[in-house]
Design a protein around this motif. Structure first.
Motif, PDB file in Angstrom:
ATOM      1  N   TYR A  49       0.823  -1.201   0.000  1.00  0.00           N
ATOM      2  CA  TYR A  49       0.000   0.000   0.000  1.00  0.00           C
ATOM      3  C   TYR A  49       0.862   1.257   0.000  1.00  0.00           C
ATOM      4  O   TYR A  49       1.848   1.358   0.741  1.00  0.00           O
ATOM      5  N   GLU A  54      -3.742   0.230  -3.018  1.00  0.00           N
ATOM      6  CA  GLU A  54      -2.994  -0.994  -3.247  1.00  0.00           C
ATOM      7  C   GLU A  54      -2.158  -0.814  -4.508  1.00  0.00           C
ATOM      8  O   GLU A  54      -2.693  -0.680  -5.603  1.00  0.00           O
ATOM      9  N   ARG A  57       0.038  -6.433  -5.955  1.00  0.00           N
ATOM     10  CA  ARG A  57      -0.567  -7.555  -5.253  1.00  0.00           C
ATOM     11  C   ARG A  57       0.118  -8.837  -5.671  1.00  0.00           C
ATOM     12  O   ARG A  57       0.475  -9.012  -6.840  1.00  0.00           O
ATOM     13  N   ASP A  62      -8.964 -12.991  -3.136  1.00  0.00           N
ATOM     14  CA  ASP A  62      -9.635 -11.761  -2.706  1.00  0.00           C
ATOM     15  C   ASP A  62     -10.043 -11.784  -1.237  1.00  0.00           C
ATOM     16  O   ASP A  62     -10.433 -10.740  -0.696  1.00  0.00           O
ATOM     17  N   ARG A  63      -9.969 -12.960  -0.608  1.00  0.00           N
ATOM     18  CA  ARG A  63     -10.267 -13.021   0.828  1.00  0.00           C
ATOM     19  C   ARG A  63      -9.284 -12.147   1.634  1.00  0.00           C
ATOM     20  O   ARG A  63      -9.562 -11.762   2.756  1.00  0.00           O
ATOM     21  N   SER A  65      -7.575  -8.704   2.034  1.00  0.00           N
ATOM     22  CA  SER A  65      -7.746  -7.309   1.632  1.00  0.00           C
ATOM     23  C   SER A  65      -7.035  -6.421   2.639  1.00  0.00           C
ATOM     24  O   SER A  65      -6.669  -6.865   3.735  1.00  0.00           O
ATOM     25  N   HIS A  67      -5.929  -2.086   3.888  1.00  0.00           N
ATOM     26  CA  HIS A  67      -6.268  -0.666   3.919  1.00  0.00           C
ATOM     27  C   HIS A  67      -5.065   0.083   4.457  1.00  0.00           C
ATOM     28  O   HIS A  67      -4.329  -0.427   5.306  1.00  0.00           O
TER      29      HIS A  67
END
Lengths: 112, 114
Positions: A49, A54, A57, A62-63, A65, A67
């Motif tokens: 990040y 983001e 990756r 997608d589980r 995530s 911030h």
């Protein structure tokens, strides 16, 4: 000058639950990366990040995530936990323009 | 092409000896090669790092040798001490080519005998 800090230190969850891990970067750093380290393995990149977005990756579903907040701290969220998610989760901070990444002590997640 | 291959998997060295760990990479876009030391239950700690424009870098008892043409680099620990017993990881990234993530080797577990 505090280095990279992570919380909590240890966490035990059951399959299907959700978890949130937290990271505060080293003072002056603006970029946070998350890695998963299974027992006896090298760290595997989850995502990075920068500027609350983001930037890159890894090969994680997608589980997983995340911030990043305006103060550069970051959270990693994992939904629908699987037994295979049990690992040491490492946060690393850096400057956006720099190569050096400094790691925190990690959060040990155990999924039962 | 994204892999970094590390050897040996484990290493036992006598106190005062030289520990040597090797890594090889494929991606020529990599331009930064750090080594990390990790103790059980702790996060990796940066030991020393090198860029491809130099062939060797030394910091105290730790030296990185870099062979750009062979796409290999190695860590040498001189005068190894029992306190050096840990797992060592090589890594690579290519910030300038957009590879922000570190690609880690599989690790070498070093044991230095007293």
């Amino acid at each position: 000058d505090a280095g990279v800090t992570q919380s909590p230190t240890h966490l035990i969850k059951t399959r299907g639950q959700q978890v949130t891990l937290r990271c505060s970067p080293k003072s002056g750093h603006d970029t946070v990366s998350w890695y998963q380290q299974a027992l006896g393995q090298g760290p595997q990149f989850i995502f990075q990040y920068y500027e609350e977005e983001e930037r890159q990756r890894g090969n994680f579903p997608d589980r997983f995530s995340g911030h990043q907040f305006p103060n550069y701290s970051s959270e990693l969220n994992v939904n629908a936990l699987l037994l295979g998610d049990s690992a040491l989760y490492l946060c690393a901070s850096s400057l956006s323009s720099g190569d050096e990444q400094f790691f925190g002590p990690g959060t040990r997640l155990t999924v039962l | 092409q994204q892999q970094v291959k590390q050897s040996p998997q484990s290493l036992i060295v006598q106190k005062g000896g030289i520990s040597i760990i090797n890594c090889a990479y494929e991606n020529t876009a990599f331009d930064y090669f750090p080594w990390y030391q990790q103790f059980p239950g702790k996060g990796p700690a940066l030991l020393i790092a090198i860029r491809p424009d130099v062939s060797e870098k030394k910091e105290g008892r730790f030296t990185i040798s870099f062979n750009k043409s062979a796409k290999q680099f190695s860590l040498h620990i001189m005068d190894s001490q029992p306190g050096d017993s840990a797992t060592y990881f090589c890594a690579a990234n290519g910030l300038r080519s957009g590879t922000y993530k570190y690609i880690f080797g599989t690790g070498t577990r070093l044991k230095v005998l007293a």
